[in-house]
Design a protein around this motif. Structure first.
Motif, PDB file in Angstrom:
ATOM      1  N   UNK A  15       0.862  -1.177   0.000  1.00 53.55           N
ATOM      2  CA  UNK A  15       0.000   0.000   0.000  1.00 53.55           C
ATOM      3  C   UNK A  15       0.897   1.225   0.000  1.00 53.55           C
ATOM      4  N   UNK A  16       0.304   2.380  -0.111  1.00 51.10           N
ATOM      5  CA  UNK A  16       1.110   3.601  -0.213  1.00 51.10           C
ATOM      6  C   UNK A  16       2.012   3.799   1.007  1.00 51.10           C
ATOM      7  N   UNK A  17       1.493   3.545   2.195  1.00 51.16           N
ATOM      8  CA  UNK A  17       2.273   3.757   3.413  1.00 51.16           C
ATOM      9  C   UNK A  17       3.362   2.691   3.604  1.00 51.16           C
ATOM     10  N   UNK A  18       3.171   1.530   3.006  1.00 54.51           N
ATOM     11  CA  UNK A  18       4.152   0.444   3.138  1.00 54.51           C
ATOM     12  C   UNK A  18       4.117  -0.388   1.851  1.00 54.51           C
ATOM     13  N   UNK A  19       4.953  -0.048   0.872  1.00 53.81           N
ATOM     14  CA  UNK A  19       4.853  -0.640  -0.466  1.00 53.81           C
ATOM     15  C   UNK A  19       5.547  -1.997  -0.621  1.00 53.81           C
ATOM     16  N   UNK A  20       5.349  -2.904   0.335  1.00 53.19           N
ATOM     17  CA  UNK A  20       5.932  -4.250   0.256  1.00 53.19           C
ATOM     18  C   UNK A  20       4.905  -5.265   0.745  1.00 53.19           C
ATOM     19  N   UNK A  21       5.051  -6.528   0.308  1.00 51.77           N
ATOM     20  CA  UNK A  21       4.205  -7.596   0.825  1.00 51.77           C
ATOM     21  C   UNK A  21       4.607  -7.886   2.270  1.00 51.77           C
ATOM     22  N   UNK A  22       3.605  -8.065   3.133  1.00 54.26           N
ATOM     23  CA  UNK A  22       3.879  -8.285   4.547  1.00 54.26           C
ATOM     24  C   UNK A  22       3.037  -9.425   5.093  1.00 54.26           C
ATOM     25  N   UNK A  23       3.488  -9.982   6.191  1.00 50.12           N
ATOM     26  CA  UNK A  23       2.675 -10.911   6.973  1.00 50.12           C
ATOM     27  C   UNK A  23       2.323 -10.187   8.265  1.00 50.12           C
ATOM     28  N   UNK A  24       1.045 -10.215   8.606  1.00 50.63           N
ATOM     29  CA  UNK A  24       0.584  -9.643   9.856  1.00 50.63           C
ATOM     30  C   UNK A  24       0.175 -10.795  10.762  1.00 50.63           C
ATOM     31  N   UNK A  25       0.303 -10.593  12.028  1.00 49.90           N
ATOM     32  CA  UNK A  25      -0.063 -11.608  13.007  1.00 49.90           C
ATOM     33  C   UNK A  25       0.309 -11.120  14.383  1.00 49.90           C
ATOM     34  N   UNK A  26       0.410 -12.015  15.309  1.00 49.25           N
ATOM     35  CA  UNK A  26       0.694 -11.663  16.692  1.00 49.25           C
ATOM     36  C   UNK A  26       2.194 -11.788  16.960  1.00 49.25           C
ATOM     37  N   UNK A  27       3.003 -10.992  16.281  1.00 46.31           N
ATOM     38  CA  UNK A  27       4.453 -11.027  16.438  1.00 46.31           C
ATOM     39  C   UNK A  27       4.854  -9.821  17.269  1.00 46.31           C
ATOM     40  N   UNK A  28       5.377 -10.053  18.442  1.00 44.08           N
ATOM     41  CA  UNK A  28       5.667  -8.957  19.349  1.00 44.08           C
ATOM     42  C   UNK A  28       7.140  -8.965  19.731  1.00 44.08           C
ATOM     43  N   UNK A  29       7.711  -7.774  19.728  1.00 37.93           N
ATOM     44  CA  UNK A  29       9.040  -7.576  20.295  1.00 37.93           C
ATOM     45  C   UNK A  29       8.846  -6.795  21.583  1.00 37.93           C
ATOM     46  N   UNK A  30       9.930  -6.448  22.229  1.00 34.99           N
ATOM     47  CA  UNK A  30       9.819  -5.650  23.453  1.00 34.99           C
ATOM     48  C   UNK A  30       9.198  -4.285  23.178  1.00 34.99           C
ATOM     49  N   UNK A  31       9.416  -3.753  21.971  1.00 34.01           N
ATOM     50  CA  UNK A  31       8.947  -2.407  21.652  1.00 34.01           C
ATOM     51  C   UNK A  31       7.522  -2.354  21.125  1.00 34.01           C
TER      52      UNK A  31
END
Length: 125
Positions: free
Chosen positions: A59-75
């Motif tokens: 999409x315009x704000x992030x022009x790459x293919x991504x995987x979304x899910x419950x991936x959490x780092x400390x930040x």
């Protein structure tokens, strides 16, 4: 911006065609992060195995293919920029199970998703 978007899509599509990389990983070799053109060596900061997620289209704000899910780092929660997503998985909201390697992001980088290299991906049943 459109040129960058097109170049990222081209790199992703071309890298998805390489099958030698998949075979090497199944044989036990280490990932090389060669599915995108980078000049600096990046360390692996996490390995995901059989994680559930879903595909997000560029999409315009992030022009790459991504995987979304419950991936959490400390930040924060992460979207994973899939640098080697096979073409047959390039569909919005496609539910998948995947494995792969999360690479470090340098402090001076402004990224919309974290660099990620797939080692395996399949449709979630």
């Amino acid at each position: 911006m459109k040129l960058i978007y097109k170049l990222l899509i081209l790199v992703t599509v071309l890298s998805a065609c390489e099958t030698d990389d998949e075979i090497e990983r199944r044989d036990g070799s280490l990932p090389r992060m060669d599915c995108i053109d980078i000049e600096d060596e990046r360390g692996i900061i996490a390995e995901y195995t059989n994680e559930a997620g879903f595909i997000l289209l560029p999409e315009e704000a992030c022009p790459v293919f991504r995987i979304d899910g419950d991936f959490k780092t400390e930040e924060n929660y992460l979207d994973l920029w899939i640098c080697n997503l096979p073409e047959e998985f390039q569909q919005d909201s496609l539910e998948v199970i995947f494995s792969g390697y999360l690479y470090e992001t340098f402090e001076n980088e402004n990224v919309c998703a974290q660099l990620f290299e797939l080692s395996e991906i399949e449709l979630r049943q």
